[in-house]
Design a protein around this motif. Structure first.
Motif, PDB file in Angstrom:
ATOM      1  N   GLY A 217       0.802  -1.225   0.000  1.00 43.60           N
ATOM      2  CA  GLY A 217       0.000   0.000   0.000  1.00 43.60           C
ATOM      3  C   GLY A 217       0.831   1.269   0.000  1.00 43.60           C
ATOM      4  O   GLY A 217       1.925   1.311   0.567  1.00 43.60           O
ATOM      5  N   GLU A 218       0.302   2.315  -0.602  1.00 46.88           N
ATOM      6  CA  GLU A 218       1.020   3.591  -0.697  1.00 46.88           C
ATOM      7  C   GLU A 218       1.003   4.292   0.659  1.00 46.88           C
ATOM      8  O   GLU A 218      -0.037   4.463   1.277  1.00 46.88           O
ATOM      9  N   LYS A 219       2.199   4.684   1.117  1.00 42.93           N
ATOM     10  CA  LYS A 219       2.354   5.294   2.434  1.00 42.93           C
ATOM     11  C   LYS A 219       2.514   6.801   2.325  1.00 42.93           C
ATOM     12  O   LYS A 219       2.855   7.338   1.272  1.00 42.93           O
ATOM     13  N   ALA A 297      -6.807   6.972   1.007  1.00 46.94           N
ATOM     14  CA  ALA A 297      -7.487   6.133   0.018  1.00 46.94           C
ATOM     15  C   ALA A 297      -7.055   4.679   0.142  1.00 46.94           C
ATOM     16  O   ALA A 297      -7.869   3.751  -0.021  1.00 46.94           O
ATOM     17  N   GLU A 298      -5.786   4.456   0.475  1.00 48.10           N
ATOM     18  CA  GLU A 298      -5.285   3.101   0.658  1.00 48.10           C
ATOM     19  C   GLU A 298      -5.876   2.464   1.903  1.00 48.10           C
ATOM     20  O   GLU A 298      -6.161   1.266   1.920  1.00 48.10           O
ATOM     21  N   ARG A 304     -11.104  -2.429   3.946  1.00 51.74           N
ATOM     22  CA  ARG A 304     -12.370  -3.018   3.519  1.00 51.74           C
ATOM     23  C   ARG A 304     -12.223  -4.440   2.990  1.00 51.74           C
ATOM     24  O   ARG A 304     -13.228  -5.071   2.637  1.00 51.74           O
ATOM     25  N   THR A 305     -10.999  -4.948   2.946  1.00 50.66           N
ATOM     26  CA  THR A 305     -10.819  -6.371   2.627  1.00 50.66           C
ATOM     27  C   THR A 305     -10.977  -7.244   3.872  1.00 50.66           C
ATOM     28  O   THR A 305     -11.022  -8.466   3.763  1.00 50.66           O
ATOM     29  N   ILE A 306     -11.071  -6.628   5.048  1.00 49.32           N
ATOM     30  CA  ILE A 306     -11.253  -7.377   6.297  1.00 49.32           C
ATOM     31  C   ILE A 306     -12.693  -7.882   6.362  1.00 49.32           C
ATOM     32  O   ILE A 306     -13.637  -7.097   6.203  1.00 49.32           O
ATOM     33  N   PRO A 307     -12.921  -9.178   6.564  1.00 53.44           N
ATOM     34  CA  PRO A 307     -14.286  -9.698   6.670  1.00 53.44           C
ATOM     35  C   PRO A 307     -15.093  -8.961   7.736  1.00 53.44           C
ATOM     36  O   PRO A 307     -14.655  -8.813   8.876  1.00 53.44           O
TER      37      PRO A 307
END
Length: 475
Positions: A217-219, A297-298, A304-307
């Motif tokens: 991810g972009e930091k 944004a990252e 949002r990939t976390i269940p």
């Protein structure tokens, strides 16, 4: 004591110092630069605003050093602890607070006190000599002008590290078909039920993909002067932890122990993300241990990939700010006074303590020391066997090499520190069971902690009875 004691900074340390002084009959002028000048992390102009987590950590006074510190501060009429207790929210074994109500309570108490004058202005540079005794409690976000002035006075540069802020999620955007309420091992804490955290499970594939996304991810980019600033290990950004090894988070904030997924009880998750209630209404939850320097944004994309968080709405995203602190063992005396100018006393995170409670605790003692000085009295040293005494001893005496040559040549080793039992003097005798047999393992650890906390309570009681003159403790 007709002249007021000036305090620069209205955070937890400055607010607590002010309260201690006026409760002992002194007068205070409290200088706070917000809202005249904002910081990178604060969002309001309230005193004692909590800018990171809303947790004061464990409230266990028998088995945890910070819980013992809570108890000692309550014994010493702490405003910060009074406000925290009044505005706690469920958090398992921890003491967590409604951050807005907490700040409002501290602000209201100080605004209403007749011996407190609050001046909304920046103190740019060192306070004038005519102010007399002054406490600098400007925190980790000390203004550059003041930091530079202190460095010029002492001849030593300030040290700095990054402090990262965890995101806050709207409760109603969490998918409860995947998440569930439970504290680790169903442990109930102050105001809690044993089901105080929201838990989001991951299987191995989901966890591996999440780790890869964190690392890729972009930091946030660094300014040139920030590039070599070290992190504090107790508040590492989650992506930095991920870079230390793919299993690091599974053994840290995402460990899956002490929890059972009621949606699929026979399957043990590979990892679990926990969220803790952040306000009294229970509408906001912060992501525990998820302080981050990912771009906004990252953060939305990756988290949002976390269940359970696929449709998460964020009330606040994570952030990053510089945290400045003094080389306190070399610069401060045992009562937190600046050796180069003893009329200046420091308090809070700028001294090199870490954590809300520790910051307020150092402010508490700075206020008491200042009050004693103003009254022409000497406050007896805190026993190092107490949590307060151990913390002050670490700040004012930790990591200093003996001897002039070693002092001149020794590398800086002083680092910010949370209160912990490692700061306490060792027990003279290790505890044994009823039969006199030496203990091992968890039983030994539990009895050792109880012996340390019992010793601390006895030492504080003796200090209050024999050496504490400017203020009386709570009955």
């Amino acid at each position: 004591m007709t002249d007021p004691i000036h305090i620069v900074g209205g955070g937890l340390a400055g607010s607590e110092a002010a309260w201690q002084i006026v409760q002992g009959g002194g007068r205070v002028v409290l200088h706070e630069m917000r809202p005249q000048r904002a910081t990178e992390a604060h969002q309001t102009d309230g005193l004692a605003e909590l800018v990171c987590s809303n947790s004061f950590r464990s409230d266990d006074a028998n088995g945890n050093a910070v819980g013992l510190l809570h108890q000692e501060m309550r014994r010493l009429n702490s405003l910060i602890m009074r406000a925290a207790d009044a505005h706690q929210v469920p958090a398992g074994g921890a003491l967590a607070v409604d951050r807005d109500a907490f700040s409002q309570a501290v602000t209201a108490a100080l605004e209403a006190h007749p011996n407190v004058e609050i001046v909304r202005e920046e103190v740019a540079g060192l306070p004038p000599e005519e102010w007399g005794p002054t406490i600098l409690a400007t925190g980790p976000l000390t203004s550059p002008a003041l930091a530079e002035a202190v460095a010029a006075l002492t001849g030593k540069d300030s040290l700095a590290f990054f402090d990262a802020i965890a995101p806050i999620v709207h409760r109603d955007s969490i998918d409860m078909g995947k998440a569930w309420f439970q504290s680790r091992y169903d442990k109930a804490g102050p105001g809690g039920t044993g089901a105080d955290y929201l838990n989001c499970p991951m299987d191995r594939a989901q966890y591996d993909a999440f780790i890869a996304a964190l690392i890729a991810g972009e930091k946030t980019s660094f300014k040139e002067w920030e590039a070599t600033t070290p992190y504090f290990d107790g508040c590492l950004p989650i992506e930095v932890m991920a870079e230390r090894g793919p299993e690091t988070l599974r053994h840290g904030p995402m460990k899956p122990v002490g929890l059972t997924n009621p949606h699929d009880p026979t399957v043990k998750p590979c990892a679990i993300v926990q969220l803790r209630q952040d306000n009294a209404l229970g509408t906001l939850f912060n992501m525990v241990g998820f302080q981050t320097k990912l771009r906004h944004a990252e953060q939305i994309r990756v988290f949002r990939t976390i269940p359970g968080l696929e449709n998460a709405e964020f009330a606040r995203l994570g952030g990053l700010h510089r945290n400045t602190y003094l080389d306190s063992p070399r610069l401060l005396d045992a009562t937190l006074r600046l050796k180069a100018r003893p009329s200046l006393r420091f308090a809070g995170q700028i001294t090199g303590c870490e954590g809300y409670v520790e910051s307020a605790a150092v402010g508490l003692m700075a206020g008491r020391y200042a009050l004693a000085d103003a009254a022409g009295e000497t406050l007896a040293p805190l026993p190092p066997t107490t949590a307060l005494g151990a913390l002050i001893a670490h700040i004012t005496g930790g990591h200093v090499e003996a001897g002039a040559e070693a002092e001149a040549n020794a590398p800086r080793s002083f680092q910010p520190m949370n209160v912990n039992f490692g700061l306490f003097p060792p027990l003279e005798r290790m505890p044994r069971n009823e039969t006199g047999k030496r203990l091992r393992g968890p039983e030994k650890a539990a009895l050792k902690k109880r012996a340390l906390t019992d010793r601390a309570r006895a030492a504080l009681a003796a200090w209050l009875g024999e050496g504490e003159t400017p203020l009386r403790a709570a009955e």
